[in-house]
Write a protein that holds these residues in place. Structure first.
Motif, PDB file in Angstrom:
ATOM      1  N   LEU A   1       0.858  -1.186   0.000  1.00 43.15           N
ATOM      2  CA  LEU A   1       0.000   0.000   0.000  1.00 43.15           C
ATOM      3  C   LEU A   1       0.893   1.234   0.000  1.00 43.15           C
ATOM      4  O   LEU A   1       1.786   1.351   0.839  1.00 43.15           O
ATOM      5  CB  LEU A   1      -0.891  -0.011   1.249  1.00 43.15           C
ATOM      6  CG  LEU A   1      -1.689   1.255   1.532  1.00 43.15           C
ATOM      7  CD1 LEU A   1      -2.681   1.553   0.416  1.00 43.15           C
ATOM      8  CD2 LEU A   1      -2.422   1.131   2.877  1.00 43.15           C
ATOM      9  N   CYS A   2       0.630   2.151  -0.943  1.00 42.50           N
ATOM     10  CA  CYS A   2       1.408   3.392  -1.008  1.00 42.50           C
ATOM     11  C   CYS A   2       0.480   4.587  -0.906  1.00 42.50           C
ATOM     12  O   CYS A   2      -0.542   4.647  -1.592  1.00 42.50           O
ATOM     13  CB  CYS A   2       2.164   3.474  -2.332  1.00 42.50           C
ATOM     14  SG  CYS A   2       3.416   2.201  -2.508  1.00 42.50           S
ATOM     15  N   GLN A   3       0.834   5.520  -0.053  1.00 43.99           N
ATOM     16  CA  GLN A   3       0.118   6.790   0.008  1.00 43.99           C
ATOM     17  C   GLN A   3       0.990   7.814  -0.698  1.00 43.99           C
ATOM     18  O   GLN A   3       2.194   7.923  -0.404  1.00 43.99           O
ATOM     19  CB  GLN A   3      -0.176   7.166   1.445  1.00 43.99           C
ATOM     20  CG  GLN A   3      -1.180   6.186   2.061  1.00 43.99           C
ATOM     21  CD  GLN A   3      -1.561   6.522   3.475  1.00 43.99           C
ATOM     22  OE1 GLN A   3      -0.821   7.207   4.167  1.00 43.99           O
ATOM     23  NE2 GLN A   3      -2.716   6.056   3.902  1.00 43.99           N
ATOM     24  N   VAL A   4       0.375   8.529  -1.639  1.00 36.18           N
ATOM     25  CA  VAL A   4       1.150   9.396  -2.530  1.00 36.18           C
ATOM     26  C   VAL A   4       0.524  10.780  -2.652  1.00 36.18           C
ATOM     27  O   VAL A   4      -0.663  10.974  -2.370  1.00 36.18           O
ATOM     28  CB  VAL A   4       1.251   8.780  -3.955  1.00 36.18           C
ATOM     29  CG1 VAL A   4       1.766   7.350  -3.907  1.00 36.18           C
ATOM     30  CG2 VAL A   4      -0.089   8.844  -4.687  1.00 36.18           C
ATOM     31  N   VAL A   5       1.362  11.717  -3.085  1.00 32.93           N
ATOM     32  CA  VAL A   5       0.861  13.008  -3.537  1.00 32.93           C
ATOM     33  C   VAL A   5       0.821  12.949  -5.056  1.00 32.93           C
ATOM     34  O   VAL A   5       1.855  12.752  -5.700  1.00 32.93           O
ATOM     35  CB  VAL A   5       1.763  14.162  -3.067  1.00 32.93           C
ATOM     36  CG1 VAL A   5       1.279  15.483  -3.651  1.00 32.93           C
ATOM     37  CG2 VAL A   5       1.798  14.217  -1.548  1.00 32.93           C
ATOM     38  N   GLN A   6      -0.377  13.079  -5.593  1.00 30.78           N
ATOM     39  CA  GLN A   6      -0.588  12.919  -7.038  1.00 30.78           C
ATOM     40  C   GLN A   6      -0.528  14.276  -7.727  1.00 30.78           C
ATOM     41  O   GLN A   6      -1.226  15.206  -7.326  1.00 30.78           O
ATOM     42  CB  GLN A   6      -1.960  12.280  -7.278  1.00 30.78           C
ATOM     43  CG  GLN A   6      -2.395  12.220  -8.724  1.00 30.78           C
ATOM     44  CD  GLN A   6      -1.617  11.183  -9.518  1.00 30.78           C
ATOM     45  OE1 GLN A   6      -1.529  10.029  -9.127  1.00 30.78           O
ATOM     46  NE2 GLN A   6      -1.032  11.606 -10.636  1.00 30.78           N
ATOM     47  N   GLN A   7       0.270  14.343  -8.775  1.00 31.96           N
ATOM     48  CA  GLN A   7       0.310  15.534  -9.618  1.00 31.96           C
ATOM     49  C   GLN A   7      -0.601  15.275 -10.820  1.00 31.96           C
ATOM     50  O   GLN A   7      -0.411  14.272 -11.524  1.00 31.96           O
ATOM     51  CB  GLN A   7       1.759  15.740 -10.082  1.00 31.96           C
ATOM     52  CG  GLN A   7       2.111  17.157 -10.388  1.00 31.96           C
ATOM     53  CD  GLN A   7       3.624  17.355 -10.350  1.00 31.96           C
ATOM     54  OE1 GLN A   7       4.374  16.403 -10.105  1.00 31.96           O
ATOM     55  NE2 GLN A   7       4.069  18.568 -10.593  1.00 31.96           N
TER      56      GLN A   7
END
Lengths: 152, 152
Positions: B103-109
Motif C-alpha cells: 500500500l502506497c500513500q502518494v501526492v498525485q500531480q
C-alpha cells in the motif's frame, strides 16, 4: 493488458450505463481465474485488506452484499467472517479502467486482519532508515516515513 | 500463501523494527516477479490506481520517493508521470500481513488515470439494477450502489 472493450468505455457517456453481467464477462481474470480486490473501509477510507475473487466469488458478493473471496491457500470460496465473525458488508464496488482490479467499500465488523488488527497493512516502511515497523493497534499512528503527514 | 516469515512477525514487538532489505527479500513476488500495489491519495484517501512492481521498481520507488512500477503491457519499468507529467510522490508505504501486497500513500500531480480522470476506478456498479456506470470527473459523486452512504 489493455483491451479493446475497456478502451471503448473510456469515452462512453456517463448517462448510458452498461449491463453488469456483460462487463463481468470482460473483466481480466488472470490465468488462475482470479482478479485482485482492494478492500476499503467505507467510513474511514482506510485500506483494510487485499484479496482475490474468482467470478463466482464476485457474483456471490454482488448477490449477497457480503464480501466473498477466493482463498488461494485453501483453494476454495471464503465468505469473510464465516469463521471469525468479522464479516464485511459491501457498500460500493467499482472496476478500474483496464478491468483488471476491483475496489470495494465495505462496512467491517470487528477486525479485518486475521491477526486481530484493524488493517492487514501493519508493516510500515521507514525508508530513510531502511527499517520496517510492525505496528499493533495501540500504536501511535504518527508518521514514520520521513516527511509524511499521515500514516494509516 | 502464508509463509513462516510473516507469521513470525505477527507477534513481534512494535518497538523492534526489522531491516527493510531483509523484509523485501521475503516479499511474495509472483511467478513473474511482481507484487500488487494499491495507490492511495495521501490527502483524500481516495484510491487512485492499482499497479504492479518488481523488486527493482520497489527499490527505485523507495530510493527516489517517486512511484515507479512495472508495466506489464510494455514489459519495462515505468516511472509514473515520465511522459504524462502526472507523477506521484511517495509519502508512506506499508506491506500486508502476508507480504503479498503493498500500500502506497502518494501526492498525485494531475490525474492518476491515463484517461484524465482523477482515479482509475471510474466504472461504478449499481448491483440491484445490474448496471455499470462510466463516471467522468464532472459527475455527481453521489451514491449509486443501493443503500450506500458514499461512493468515491
Amino acid at each position: 493488458m489493455k483491451r479493446d472493450y475497456f478502451i471503448a468505455l473510456e469515452k462512453r457517456s456517463s448517462d448510458n450505463p452498461l449491463s453488469l453481467p456483460e462487463v463481468i464477462e470482460q473483466l481480466a481474470f488472470n490465468e488462475q481465474g482470479l482478479i485482485p480486490v482492494i478492500v476499503q473501509d467505507a467510513n474511514t477510507l482506510f485500506i483494510l485488506m487485499f484479496a482475490w475473487m474468482n467470478k463466482e466469488a464476485l457474483q456471490k458478493t454482488l448477490a449477497t452484499h457480503r464480501m466473498t473471496y477466493w482463498s488461494r491457500s485453501r483453494q476454495k470460496l471464503w465468505v469473510k467472517g464465516e469463521t471469525s465473525g468479522h464479516a464485511q458488508r459491501l457498500l460500493a464496488m467499482s472496476f478500474d479502467c483496464d478491468g483488471d482490479a476491483i475496489l470495494c467499500q465495505v462496512v467491517q465488523q470487528g477486525a479485518a486482519c486475521h491477526t486481530g488488527r484493524s488493517s492487514c497493512f501493519y508493516l510500515h516502511i521507514e525508508s530513510d532508515k531502511q527499517r520496517v515497523w510492525v505496528r499493533g493497534e495501540q500504536d501511535d499512528p504518527s508518521i514514520i516515513l520521513k516527511n509524511t503527514g499521515r500514516n494509516r
